[in-house]
Scaffold this motif. Structure first.
Motif, short mmCIF file in Angstrom:
data_model
loop_
_atom_site.label_atom_id
_atom_site.label_comp_id
_atom_site.label_asym_id
_atom_site.label_seq_id
_atom_site.Cartn_x
_atom_site.Cartn_y
_atom_site.Cartn_z
N THR A 131 42.31 41.46 43.13
CA THR A 131 43.03 42.14 42.05
C THR A 131 44.49 42.31 42.47
N ILE A 132 45.29 42.86 41.59
CA ILE A 132 46.71 43.05 41.90
C ILE A 132 46.89 43.93 43.14
N GLU A 133 45.95 44.86 43.39
CA GLU A 133 46.05 45.72 44.56
C GLU A 133 45.92 44.93 45.86
N GLY A 134 45.22 43.79 45.80
CA GLY A 134 45.01 42.99 47.00
C GLY A 134 46.05 41.91 47.20
N LEU A 135 47.00 41.82 46.29
CA LEU A 135 48.01 40.76 46.36
C LEU A 135 49.15 41.15 47.30
N GLY A 136 49.54 42.37 47.25
CA GLY A 136 50.63 42.85 48.09
C GLY A 136 50.75 44.35 47.98
N THR A 137 51.66 44.92 48.76
CA THR A 137 51.90 46.36 48.76
C THR A 137 53.38 46.60 48.51
N MET A 141 55.43 43.06 49.62
CA MET A 141 55.09 42.45 48.34
C MET A 141 54.87 40.95 48.46
N HIS A 142 54.00 40.44 47.59
CA HIS A 142 53.83 39.00 47.46
C HIS A 142 55.14 38.44 46.91
N PRO A 143 55.52 37.20 47.27
CA PRO A 143 56.75 36.61 46.75
C PRO A 143 56.84 36.65 45.22
N MET A 144 55.71 36.54 44.54
CA MET A 144 55.74 36.58 43.08
C MET A 144 56.06 38.00 42.59
N GLU A 146 57.90 40.14 44.20
CA GLU A 146 59.33 40.31 44.47
C GLU A 146 60.17 39.62 43.39
N ALA A 147 59.74 38.41 42.99
CA ALA A 147 60.49 37.67 41.98
C ALA A 147 60.46 38.37 40.63
N PHE A 148 59.31 38.93 40.27
CA PHE A 148 59.22 39.69 39.01
C PHE A 148 60.17 40.89 39.05
N PHE A 149 60.25 41.53 40.20
CA PHE A 149 61.14 42.68 40.35
C PHE A 149 62.60 42.22 40.25
N THR A 150 62.93 41.15 40.94
CA THR A 150 64.30 40.66 40.97
C THR A 150 64.79 40.24 39.58
N HIS A 151 63.91 39.60 38.81
CA HIS A 151 64.29 39.07 37.51
C HIS A 151 64.00 40.03 36.34
N SER A 161 50.54 43.16 35.67
CA SER A 161 49.57 42.77 36.71
C SER A 161 48.86 41.48 36.33
N GLY A 162 48.48 41.34 35.06
CA GLY A 162 47.84 40.11 34.62
C GLY A 162 48.79 38.93 34.66
N GLN A 163 50.05 39.16 34.29
CA GLN A 163 51.06 38.10 34.35
C GLN A 163 51.23 37.60 35.79
N ILE A 164 51.32 38.53 36.72
CA ILE A 164 51.52 38.15 38.13
C ILE A 164 50.30 37.42 38.67
N MET A 165 49.09 37.89 38.35
CA MET A 165 47.89 37.22 38.84
C MET A 165 47.80 35.79 38.31
#
Length: 210
Positions: A131-137, A141-144, A146-151, A161-165
Motif C-alpha cells: 500500500t502507499i504506507e509501504g512505498l516510502g516514509t 520518500m519513494h522517487p515518485m 518526491e516528484a509528486f511533491f515537487t510538481h 495515493s492511488g495515483q502514485i501507486m
C-alpha cells in the motif's frame, strides 16, 4: 378540553423547554443503559465483550501487507480494500467510487497494480500486498512521491495515493516515451481536481531519471 393538572397554577412550558427537558431525560437514560454495572471488574467487562458472537461464516486468512503478516478472521465477502482499511487500519488507501472506476483504491499485489475495491481479500491470502504506507516514509520518500511533491501533482489529495501507486507500477509496464502514452496508462485514475498535467510531469521526471 380540561387543563392538565400538571400545569395547574403555573405557566405551560413552551416547545423549547419541553424539548430540552425531554432530551436531557433520554440522554440520561441512554448513558445509564450503556454504562457498565457499578462495581464490575475489568475481567468481567472483558468477558462481556468476548461474548459478542463472532462473524457468521468467517474464514481465516493471512494478509501480508508491506512485509508484515496479519492473521485475520473475516467475512469472505470482505473486499481487499475494506480488509486493508477497516481491519488492518491502513487508511492511506482510499475508498472513492467503490466500483472500480476512479482508481483511488489502487494497491500492488505481487508487484502488479490492482483495484482493491474489486477484489475479495480471500483471493490474496498469503500474497505480497503493498500500500502507499509501504512505498516510502516522510523521511525517505519513494522517487515518485518526491516528484509528486515537487510538481504539485495533487490538490485535495484524495486520489493521490492511488495515483502514485499506479504511477510506480507504470514504471515496470510497457509504456511509450511521450505524455500521451503515460496518460493512456494512467487513464484508470481519476483526479476530480484536474491536476493531470502535473501528474504526468511528475511521472515523466521519474522515468527520465530512471
Amino acid at each position: 378540553m380540561e387543563n392538565d393538572d400538571r400545569f395547574a397554577g403555573s405557566q405551560r412550558p413552551n416547545r423549547r423547554q419541553f424539548l430540552l427537558t425531554a432530551g436531557s431525560t433520554v440522554a440520561a437514560g441512554v448513558m445509564a443503559a450503556s454504562a457498565p454495572a457499578r462495581g464490575a471488574t475489568v475481567a468481567e467487562t472483558a468477558e462481556a465483550e468476548a461474548a459478542v458472537p463472532a462473524i457468521k461464516g468467517a474464514v481465516s486468512i493471512t494478509l501480508r501487507i508491506n512485509g508484515k503478516e496479519h492473521s485475520l478472521r473475516i467475512d469472505p465477502r470482505t473486499t481487499l480494500l475494506d480488509g486493508i482499511r477497516e481491519t488492518v487500519a491502513l487508511t492511506g488507501t482510499k475508498k472513492g467510487c467503490d466500483h472500480g472506476q476512479c482508481g483511488a483504491c489502487t494497491v500492488h499485489v505481487n508487484g502488479r497494480r490492482v483495484l482493491s475495491c474489486l477484489n475479495f481479500a480471500v483471493m490474496h491470502d498469503g500474497e505480497e500486498i503493498t500500500t502507499i504506507e509501504g512505498l516510502g516514509t516522510p523521511e525517505a520518500m519513494h522517487p515518485m512521491q518526491e516528484a509528486f511533491f515537487t510538481h504539485d501533482a495533487y490538490q485535495c489529495g484524495y486520489c493521490t495515493s492511488g495515483q502514485i501507486m499506479s504511477a510506480v507500477a507504470l514504471l515496470k509496464e510497457p509504456c511509450g516515451p511521450d505524455d500521451a502514452a503515460v496518460k493512456e496508462l494512467m487513464s484508470g485514475n481519476i483526479c476530480r481536481c484536474g491536476a493531470y498535467a502535473n501528474i504526468v510531469a511528475a511521472i515523466q521526471q521519474v522515468r527520465k531519471r530512471a
